[in-house]
Scaffold this motif. Sequence first.
Motif, PDB file in Angstrom:
ATOM      1  N   THR A 209     -29.009  29.303  76.500  1.00 16.43           N
ATOM      2  CA  THR A 209     -28.165  28.728  75.458  1.00 16.43           C
ATOM      3  C   THR A 209     -27.816  29.814  74.449  1.00 16.43           C
ATOM      4  O   THR A 209     -28.700  30.489  73.917  1.00 16.43           O
ATOM      5  CB  THR A 209     -28.874  27.581  74.728  1.00 16.43           C
ATOM      6  OG1 THR A 209     -29.228  26.574  75.680  1.00 16.43           O
ATOM      7  CG2 THR A 209     -27.978  26.976  73.664  1.00 16.43           C
ATOM      8  N   ALA A 210     -26.505  29.965  74.187  1.00 16.76           N
ATOM      9  CA  ALA A 210     -26.064  30.974  73.229  1.00 16.76           C
ATOM     10  C   ALA A 210     -26.174  30.431  71.816  1.00 16.76           C
ATOM     11  O   ALA A 210     -25.911  29.245  71.566  1.00 16.76           O
ATOM     12  CB  ALA A 210     -24.636  31.399  73.521  1.00 16.76           C
ATOM     13  N   LEU A 211     -26.563  31.291  70.884  1.00 11.29           N
ATOM     14  CA  LEU A 211     -26.645  30.894  69.480  1.00 11.29           C
ATOM     15  C   LEU A 211     -25.243  30.780  68.883  1.00 11.29           C
ATOM     16  O   LEU A 211     -24.410  31.672  69.062  1.00 11.29           O
ATOM     17  CB  LEU A 211     -27.451  31.940  68.698  1.00 11.29           C
ATOM     18  CG  LEU A 211     -27.490  31.751  67.178  1.00 11.29           C
ATOM     19  CD1 LEU A 211     -28.347  30.539  66.809  1.00 11.29           C
ATOM     20  CD2 LEU A 211     -28.030  33.021  66.494  1.00 11.29           C
ATOM     21  N   ASN A 212     -24.990  29.696  68.194  1.00 11.67           N
ATOM     22  CA  ASN A 212     -23.759  29.536  67.400  1.00 11.67           C
ATOM     23  C   ASN A 212     -24.166  29.697  65.940  1.00 11.67           C
ATOM     24  O   ASN A 212     -24.681  28.758  65.326  1.00 11.67           O
ATOM     25  CB  ASN A 212     -23.125  28.174  67.651  1.00 11.67           C
ATOM     26  CG  ASN A 212     -21.808  28.008  66.891  1.00 11.67           C
ATOM     27  OD1 ASN A 212     -21.439  28.841  66.067  1.00 11.67           O
ATOM     28  ND2 ASN A 212     -21.106  26.909  67.173  1.00 11.67           N
ATOM     29  N   SER A 213     -23.967  30.875  65.408  1.00 11.56           N
ATOM     30  CA  SER A 213     -24.460  31.159  64.063  1.00 11.56           C
ATOM     31  C   SER A 213     -23.798  30.300  62.999  1.00 11.56           C
ATOM     32  O   SER A 213     -24.329  30.156  61.892  1.00 11.56           O
ATOM     33  CB  SER A 213     -24.244  32.641  63.730  1.00 11.56           C
ATOM     34  OG  SER A 213     -22.864  32.975  63.819  1.00 11.56           O
ATOM     35  N   THR A 215     -23.433  27.142  63.199  1.00 10.40           N
ATOM     36  CA  THR A 215     -24.072  25.822  63.220  1.00 10.40           C
ATOM     37  C   THR A 215     -25.535  25.971  62.848  1.00 10.40           C
ATOM     38  O   THR A 215     -26.310  26.592  63.599  1.00 10.40           O
ATOM     39  CB  THR A 215     -23.953  25.189  64.616  1.00 10.40           C
ATOM     40  OG1 THR A 215     -22.568  25.121  64.985  1.00 10.40           O
ATOM     41  CG2 THR A 215     -24.569  23.803  64.629  1.00 10.40           C
ATOM     42  N   PRO A 216     -25.971  25.425  61.702  1.00 11.81           N
ATOM     43  CA  PRO A 216     -27.359  25.603  61.243  1.00 11.81           C
ATOM     44  C   PRO A 216     -28.393  25.148  62.264  1.00 11.81           C
ATOM     45  O   PRO A 216     -29.457  25.754  62.391  1.00 11.81           O
ATOM     46  CB  PRO A 216     -27.424  24.762  59.970  1.00 11.81           C
ATOM     47  CG  PRO A 216     -26.015  24.740  59.470  1.00 11.81           C
ATOM     48  CD  PRO A 216     -25.160  24.693  60.704  1.00 11.81           C
ATOM     49  N   GLY A 217     -28.114  24.090  63.017  1.00 19.04           N
ATOM     50  CA  GLY A 217     -29.098  23.581  63.956  1.00 19.04           C
ATOM     51  C   GLY A 217     -29.090  24.278  65.303  1.00 19.04           C
ATOM     52  O   GLY A 217     -29.911  23.972  66.171  1.00 19.04           O
ATOM     53  N   SER A 218     -28.180  25.248  65.503  1.00 12.09           N
ATOM     54  CA  SER A 218     -28.080  25.925  66.792  1.00 12.09           C
ATOM     55  C   SER A 218     -29.217  26.940  66.953  1.00 12.09           C
ATOM     56  O   SER A 218     -29.616  27.622  66.000  1.00 12.09           O
ATOM     57  CB  SER A 218     -26.730  26.647  66.899  1.00 12.09           C
ATOM     58  OG  SER A 218     -26.662  27.412  68.090  1.00 12.09           O
ATOM     59  N   ALA A 219     -29.722  27.070  68.180  1.00 12.14           N
ATOM     60  CA  ALA A 219     -30.762  28.058  68.509  1.00 12.14           C
ATOM     61  C   ALA A 219     -30.488  28.582  69.906  1.00 12.14           C
ATOM     62  O   ALA A 219     -30.038  27.838  70.782  1.00 12.14           O
ATOM     63  CB  ALA A 219     -32.148  27.441  68.446  1.00 12.14           C
ATOM     64  N   GLY A 220     -30.741  29.885  70.139  1.00 12.08           N
ATOM     65  CA  GLY A 220     -30.504  30.444  71.465  1.00 12.08           C
ATOM     66  C   GLY A 220     -30.432  31.956  71.434  1.00 12.08           C
ATOM     67  O   GLY A 220     -30.824  32.595  70.446  1.00 12.08           O
TER      68      GLY A 220
END
Length: 471
Positions: A209-213, A215-220
Amino acid sequence: MASPIVPSTGLGSGLDIGSIVTALVNADKSAKQTQINSQTTLATSKISGVGSLKSALTAYQTALTNLGSATNPAFSGFAATSSTPATLGATSDNTAVNGSYNIVVQNLATSSKVATASFSGGATSAIPSGNLTITQNTTATSFTIPANSTLQSVRDLVNTQTATSGVSANIVTDSTGASRLVFGSTTTGAGSDITTTSSVAGLVIPANTALNSATPGSAGYIGSQALDANLTIDGLAVKSSSNTVSKAISGLSMTLVAAGSSTVTVATNTDGLKTSLQTFVDAYNTVVKTITSLTKATADSKGNLTVAAAMTGDSLPRTLLASLRDQLVTPGPGSQLSVLSQLGIQTDQKAGTLTFDSTKFTTAMTSKSLGGQVQQLFSGTTSTNGLLARMGAVLTPYTQTGGILDTRSSSLTTQKNALTTQQAALDLRVTNMTAALTAKYNAMDLLVGQMKATSTSITSYFTSLSASKTG
C-alpha cells in the motif's frame, strides 16, 4: 658524589686536612662507586634497547596486519578496474581470470521505507498501551507498548531492537504539526518491504500500500517498494538484492553506485604485488637492522670490536631473529608456490636482511603464472598457516602487554631502582665517613698545636733560665 670537605690547612699541624680526608674517602668509595656507575649505565642502555626493539617489532606487526587486511588484500594476484567509478567499483580475488566486461546498471537495489498514519499531537502524541509487531522478510519483532506512551517513546522502543530487527524508526513532522512514525532498513531487495500490525490502529502499516501523504489516516510505503538491482553483463540480465554483486562473475565483486554503464577490466596485478612484496621486505629488514644495531659491538679507537651495544651478548634478540628466519624458509600451504625464493626474495647471508630480485619476480608472474598463489603463501588456507600469521605468532609473545619484552623492561627497571638505593646508601656512608675523619684529624691537629705550644713554653723557660745563670 663530591666530598663535602673544604680543603683547609690545620693550624696546629700544618697539614692539608681537607685533601687528606678527601683522598681517604675517595679511596674507600671508589670501587663501589665505579660498580654502581657501570651497572646504572648498563641498565639504562638495556632499558632503552628493549624499548627500541619493542617499537620496531610493533611497527612490523602493524605492517603485517595491513598486508593481511581482508578488506583490502595486499597480495591479490589480479586487479580489477572500473572505467567509471561513479557508476560502480570493482575488486577481484585470486580466482579471477583476465578479461573485460561491459556492465550497464539500470537501477540500484533499494530498501524499504514506510510510514504510519499521522498523529495530530506531534511527537508527544499519546499512544495507548498495546502491542506492535514489525515484519520484514518474514522476520517478526514484537513490542509491548506500556501505558502513558507517546509517539516518541514508541520510536525509542523500536530502536532498542534495531541491532536484531534491522529496522529503525524516526518521527517526521509535516507543516501542519502532525507527525508520522517512519520505519526504515538497510536491507535491500524486492520482498524486503516492512509491514506492521498493532492493537493501536494508527500504527498499522499494511502490505503493498502506497502512502498518501495528503490523507492523515493513510499508511504505507514511501515513494516505491524495495527493489532488486538490475544490470546487464555483456548483455546478460542480472538481478541482485544487494548493491554488492559478488557471484555474477567468478572472482569479481562489483559495488553498484549509480545507474549508468562501465567497463570492468581484470588483469594480472604485477605492479601491486611487487609493491606489497617490497613493503614486506622493507618491514622485515627494519627489524633485522634494529636488532643488529642493538647487538653488534663497535670498534674502539684502536679498531677492536670492544664497544658493546645495548644488547650485545643478550640471547633474547638472537632467539627472536632465529624464530623469524625460520618462518621465512618454512614452506607455505601452496603446491605451486611455497617459499619466498620463488618470488625472487632471498636472504643476504652477511647482513641477514632480505633482498628482492624484481627480474626473477617478473618471470614468476609471467612465464610461471604464480600471481594467483601469492595471496595463499602470505595469508594461508587457514587462519594460522600463512606466512603473515606465522610471523605474527612469533612476535606476539614478545610484544603483548606483560610479554617477554615488558617483563625484561620491568626487571631492568627494578635493577636500576636498586642501584639508586645503593647510591643513596653510599652517599650517606661518604657523608658520615667524611664527618668522622674530619673530626679525628681536627682533634689531632688540636693536640699537635697544644704539644707545640707546650714545647715552645718549655724551650722559652730553659732559655730564660740559662740566660739568668750566665748573667
